[in-house]
Design a protein around this motif. Structure first.
Motif, PDB file in Angstrom:
ATOM      1  N   ASP A 318      23.714  55.877  17.003  1.00  0.00           N
ATOM      2  CA  ASP A 318      24.612  54.571  16.665  1.00  0.00           C
ATOM      3  C   ASP A 318      25.996  54.701  16.952  1.00  0.00           C
ATOM      4  O   ASP A 318      26.889  53.888  17.244  1.00  0.00           O
ATOM      5  CB  ASP A 318      24.529  54.184  15.085  1.00  0.00           C
ATOM      6  CG  ASP A 318      23.030  53.775  14.885  1.00  0.00           C
ATOM      7  OD1 ASP A 318      22.122  53.323  15.892  1.00  0.00           O
ATOM      8  OD2 ASP A 318      22.546  53.587  13.783  1.00  0.00           O
ATOM      9  N   THR A 319      26.494  55.978  17.109  1.00  0.00           N
ATOM     10  CA  THR A 319      27.950  56.382  17.080  1.00  0.00           C
ATOM     11  C   THR A 319      28.273  56.496  18.497  1.00  0.00           C
ATOM     12  O   THR A 319      29.436  56.679  18.798  1.00  0.00           O
ATOM     13  CB  THR A 319      28.357  57.386  16.160  1.00  0.00           C
ATOM     14  OG1 THR A 319      27.585  58.721  16.634  1.00  0.00           O
ATOM     15  CG2 THR A 319      28.119  56.954  14.834  1.00  0.00           C
ATOM     16  N   SER A 320      27.202  56.574  19.589  1.00  0.00           N
ATOM     17  CA  SER A 320      27.729  56.702  20.863  1.00  0.00           C
ATOM     18  C   SER A 320      26.429  56.423  21.639  1.00  0.00           C
ATOM     19  O   SER A 320      25.913  56.835  22.696  1.00  0.00           O
ATOM     20  CB  SER A 320      27.577  58.441  21.191  1.00  0.00           C
ATOM     21  OG  SER A 320      26.274  59.116  21.114  1.00  0.00           O
ATOM     22  N   SER A 321      26.537  54.816  21.697  1.00  0.00           N
ATOM     23  CA  SER A 321      25.153  54.208  22.494  1.00  0.00           C
ATOM     24  C   SER A 321      25.826  54.069  23.787  1.00  0.00           C
ATOM     25  O   SER A 321      24.965  53.648  24.772  1.00  0.00           O
ATOM     26  CB  SER A 321      25.218  52.883  21.738  1.00  0.00           C
ATOM     27  OG  SER A 321      26.408  52.141  21.774  1.00  0.00           O
ATOM     28  N   ASN A 322      27.216  54.342  24.279  1.00  0.00           N
ATOM     29  CA  ASN A 322      27.778  54.337  25.595  1.00  0.00           C
ATOM     30  C   ASN A 322      28.819  55.412  25.587  1.00  0.00           C
ATOM     31  O   ASN A 322      29.420  55.781  24.664  1.00  0.00           O
ATOM     32  CB  ASN A 322      28.041  52.903  25.830  1.00  0.00           C
ATOM     33  CG  ASN A 322      29.333  52.362  24.869  1.00  0.00           C
ATOM     34  OD1 ASN A 322      30.128  53.083  24.639  1.00  0.00           O
ATOM     35  ND2 ASN A 322      29.003  50.993  24.280  1.00  0.00           N
ATOM     36  N   PRO A 323      29.274  55.484  26.975  1.00  0.00           N
ATOM     37  CA  PRO A 323      30.398  56.805  26.700  1.00  0.00           C
ATOM     38  C   PRO A 323      31.607  56.511  26.211  1.00  0.00           C
ATOM     39  O   PRO A 323      32.292  57.044  25.833  1.00  0.00           O
ATOM     40  CB  PRO A 323      30.526  56.686  28.621  1.00  0.00           C
ATOM     41  CG  PRO A 323      29.094  56.400  29.150  1.00  0.00           C
ATOM     42  CD  PRO A 323      28.717  55.429  28.169  1.00  0.00           C
ATOM     43  N   GLN A 325      31.858  54.676  23.210  1.00  0.00           N
ATOM     44  CA  GLN A 325      31.891  54.876  21.918  1.00  0.00           C
ATOM     45  C   GLN A 325      31.739  56.866  21.779  1.00  0.00           C
ATOM     46  O   GLN A 325      32.102  57.192  20.744  1.00  0.00           O
ATOM     47  CB  GLN A 325      30.558  54.317  21.384  1.00  0.00           C
ATOM     48  CG  GLN A 325      30.774  53.167  21.117  1.00  0.00           C
ATOM     49  CD  GLN A 325      29.131  52.493  20.186  1.00  0.00           C
ATOM     50  OE1 GLN A 325      28.346  53.359  20.385  1.00  0.00           O
ATOM     51  NE2 GLN A 325      29.328  51.380  19.844  1.00  0.00           N
ATOM     52  N   LEU A 326      31.039  57.390  22.850  1.00  0.00           N
ATOM     53  CA  LEU A 326      31.051  58.958  22.856  1.00  0.00           C
ATOM     54  C   LEU A 326      32.372  59.362  22.825  1.00  0.00           C
ATOM     55  O   LEU A 326      32.565  60.329  22.089  1.00  0.00           O
ATOM     56  CB  LEU A 326      30.148  59.273  24.125  1.00  0.00           C
ATOM     57  CG  LEU A 326      30.147  60.760  24.291  1.00  0.00           C
ATOM     58  CD1 LEU A 326      29.515  61.434  23.011  1.00  0.00           C
ATOM     59  CD2 LEU A 326      29.591  60.995  25.459  1.00  0.00           C
ATOM     60  N   MET A 327      33.170  59.081  23.316  1.00  0.00           N
ATOM     61  CA  MET A 327      34.746  59.369  23.623  1.00  0.00           C
ATOM     62  C   MET A 327      35.432  58.944  22.210  1.00  0.00           C
ATOM     63  O   MET A 327      35.896  59.904  21.622  1.00  0.00           O
ATOM     64  CB  MET A 327      35.563  58.671  24.518  1.00  0.00           C
ATOM     65  CG  MET A 327      36.804  59.349  24.618  1.00  0.00           C
ATOM     66  SD  MET A 327      37.914  58.182  25.958  1.00  0.00           S
ATOM     67  CE  MET A 327      38.365  56.865  24.740  1.00  0.00           C
TER      68      MET A 327
END
Length: 406
Positions: A318-323, A325-327
Motif C-alpha cells: 500500500d505504501t509503494s503501489s507505484n515508483p 510512492q516508493l520514493m
C-alpha cells in the motif's frame, strides 16, 4: 506534615530503583543471548505504516501464470518485514570526546557489551577528526566475535553460534559495519568495491551521468527527492547534486577496480569509507539507481513485459503501489529514519547487477539460512556476501576460506 513527604520520597526511591533495574536488564540482554528489538515504532505514523505492510504479509501464492494471488497462506518474500523495519541507529560521532560520550550513552547499543563500548569511546577520542567515524571496523576472527556477542545458553544464542560456525567454514574473519540506516548499502557497496576488477557495463554507459536529468525531465515528482541532511533543496540543485554523485560513483569504482594488489585495493576501500562526505554521496547515488530500476520494472510490467517476481511484491505494498510512492515512503527514508526492507534488497541487487548472498543467522537450519537476492541470479553477475542476525543490520565476512559457489 512530614509523613506525606516521607511517603513521597520512598515512592521516588522505588521508582528510581525500578528504572535502574530496567536499564541494567536492557544492557545485559545480549549477554544471555537474547537479541533486542532496537528501534520500535517511534510514532503513530510508523505504526500506521507497519499496519499497512502487515496486510501484505497475508502472502502471495505464485501460480504458473507468474502473477501473485492473495491467499490465506502466510508465505512471501517479505514475510519478515516487520522484523527489520530499521537498521540500528548510531548518532553521529563528534570530534569532541564529551560529545562522543553523551551521544553513545543517550541510546542503547544492543549489539555490543559495555566493555566494548568503552574501548571504542577511547579509540574515537584518540583518532583524528578525519577518522573519527568507524564505517567499517577492522577485521576480527569470526568465532571470537561470535563468542563475545552470544555468550548465553538460550535457544537464540545457540542458534546464532551454530550459524556463525557455518559461516566460519567459508570465511575466517568479520568486519563490523556501522549501523546508521545505511548499513545494507554500506556493506554491499564495500564488498562490491573491495573485489572489483573492472568497471561494470552499466557504469560505462554514456547516458549514465545524464540519468538524473533524463528522469527529472519525465517525472516532476522526482524533484521531491530528499538528500541526506539536505531536505528541501531546490529543483535545479537536486538535479546537479545527483549527477555529481553518479559521477563520483563511477570515478571511485573505476579507480579501485584498476588497483591490482589486494592489499592496496583494501587500503583504498578503507580510506574511501572513512571519508564521510564521499561515502554518503555514494549512498545517494545507489538510492537513485534503485529508483531508476524501479521505474524501469514498473513500466515494463505495465507494457506487458516480463518482470521478476519481487517487482510485483514491491508494488503490491500500500505504501509503494507505484515508483512515486516508493520514493516518498521508502527510498526517501533510507538513511534518515529507516533502512532497506527485505524486498528492497532485491531492488538493490538489480540496480547494481550483483547477486547479494546473505547468511541470515537467525534462520539457521532452515532453507532460508543462505538467501540470494535475487533468488534466480544471472550467471554473469558478481557475488557479494553479507551476514545478518536479524535482517536489519548487516556485517561483512572477509578472508574467504574457499571460493563461494552458488
Amino acid at each position: 506534615m512530614t509523613e506525606p513527604t516521607s511517603l513521597s520520597a520512598g515512592a521516588e526511591q522505588t521508582q528510581k530503583s525500578e528504572s535502574v533495574a530496567t536499564v541494567h536488564l536492557m544492557q545485559h540482554e545480549k549477554e544471555v543471548g537474547v537479541p533486542s528489538n532496537e528501534l520500535g515504532s517511534a510514532n503513530a505514523a510508523t505504526d500506521q505504516k507497519e499496519q499497512s505492510v502487515s496486510e501484505i504479509r497475508k502472502g502471495y501464492m505464485f501460480r504458473s501464470t507468474g502473477r501473485p494471488e492473495k491467499t490465506d497462506v502466510v508465505k512471501s518474500l517479505v514475510t519478515d518485514e516487520d522484523a527489520f523495519r530499521n537498521c540500528e541507529l548510531y548518532l553521529p560521532v563528534s570530534s569532541n570526546c564529551s560529545a562522543v560520550e553523551s551521544s553513545e550513552e543517550s541510546e542503547e547499543d544492543m549489539y555490543r557489551d559495555a566493555e566494548e563500548i568503552e574501548r571504542e569511546k577511547i579509540l574515537l577520542c584518540e583518532t583524528s577528526s578525519s577518522e573519527h567515524k568507524l564505517s567499517v571496523a577492522p577485521e576480527m576472527d569470526i568465532m571470537e566475535y561470535c563468542r563475545k556477542e552470544w555468550r548465553g545458553n538460550t535457544p537464540a544464542a545457540k542458534r546464532m553460534r551454530k550459524g556463525y560456525e557455518a559461516v566460519a567454514q567459508k570465511f575466517a574473519s568479520i568486519r563490523r559495519v556501522r549501523g546508521d540506516n545505511y548499513c545494507a548499502l554500506r556493506a554491499t557497496l564495500f564488498q562490491a568495491l573491495s573485489q572489483a576488477t573492472e568497471l561494470p557495463s552499466w557504469l560505462q554507459s554514456e547516458d549514465f551521468t545524464m540519468l538524473s536529468e533524463n528522469l527529472l525531465s519525465k517525472y516532476d515528482w522526482i524533484n521531491q527527492w530528499q538528500l541526506k541532511q539536505k531536505l528541501g533543496r531546490k529543483m535545479g540543485e537536486i538535479r546537479e547534486e545527483i549527477k555529481d554523485y553518479l559521477i563520483l560513483l563511477r570515478k571511485k569504482w573505476k579507480n579501485i577496480s584498476e588497483i591490482k594488489g589486494p592489499i592496496e585495493k583494501q587500503e583504498a576501500c578503507d580510506k574511501l569509507f572513512t571519508n564521510e562526505e564521499e561515502e554518503y554521496s555514494l549512498y545517494e547515488a545507489l538510492k537513485f539507481l534503485m529508483l531508476n530500476t524501479a521505474i524501469e520494472l514498473y513500466n515494463d510490467d505495465k507494457n506487458g513485459r516480463r518482470v521478476p517476481v519481487f517487482s510485483w511484491l514491491l508494488f503490491a505494498r500500500d505504501t509503494s503501489s507505484n515508483p512515486c510512492q516508493l520514493m516518498h515512503n521508502h527510498l526517501n527514508h533510507i538513511g534518515h529514519s529507516g533502512g532497506l526492507e527485505q524486498v528492497e534488497m532485491f531492488l538493490l541487487a538489480y540496480a547494481l547487477q550483483y547477486t547479494i548472498q546473505v547468511y541470515r543467522l537467525y534462520k539457521y537450519s532452515t532453507d532460508e539460512f543462505i538467501t540470494l537476492y535475487p533468488n534466480d541470479p544471472e550467471e554473469d553477475w558478481p557475488v557479494v556476501t553479507l551476514i545478518t542476525e536479524d535482517d536489519r543490520h548487516y556485517n561483512i565476512p572477509v578472508r574467504m576460506c574457499q571460493e563461494t559457489v552458488l
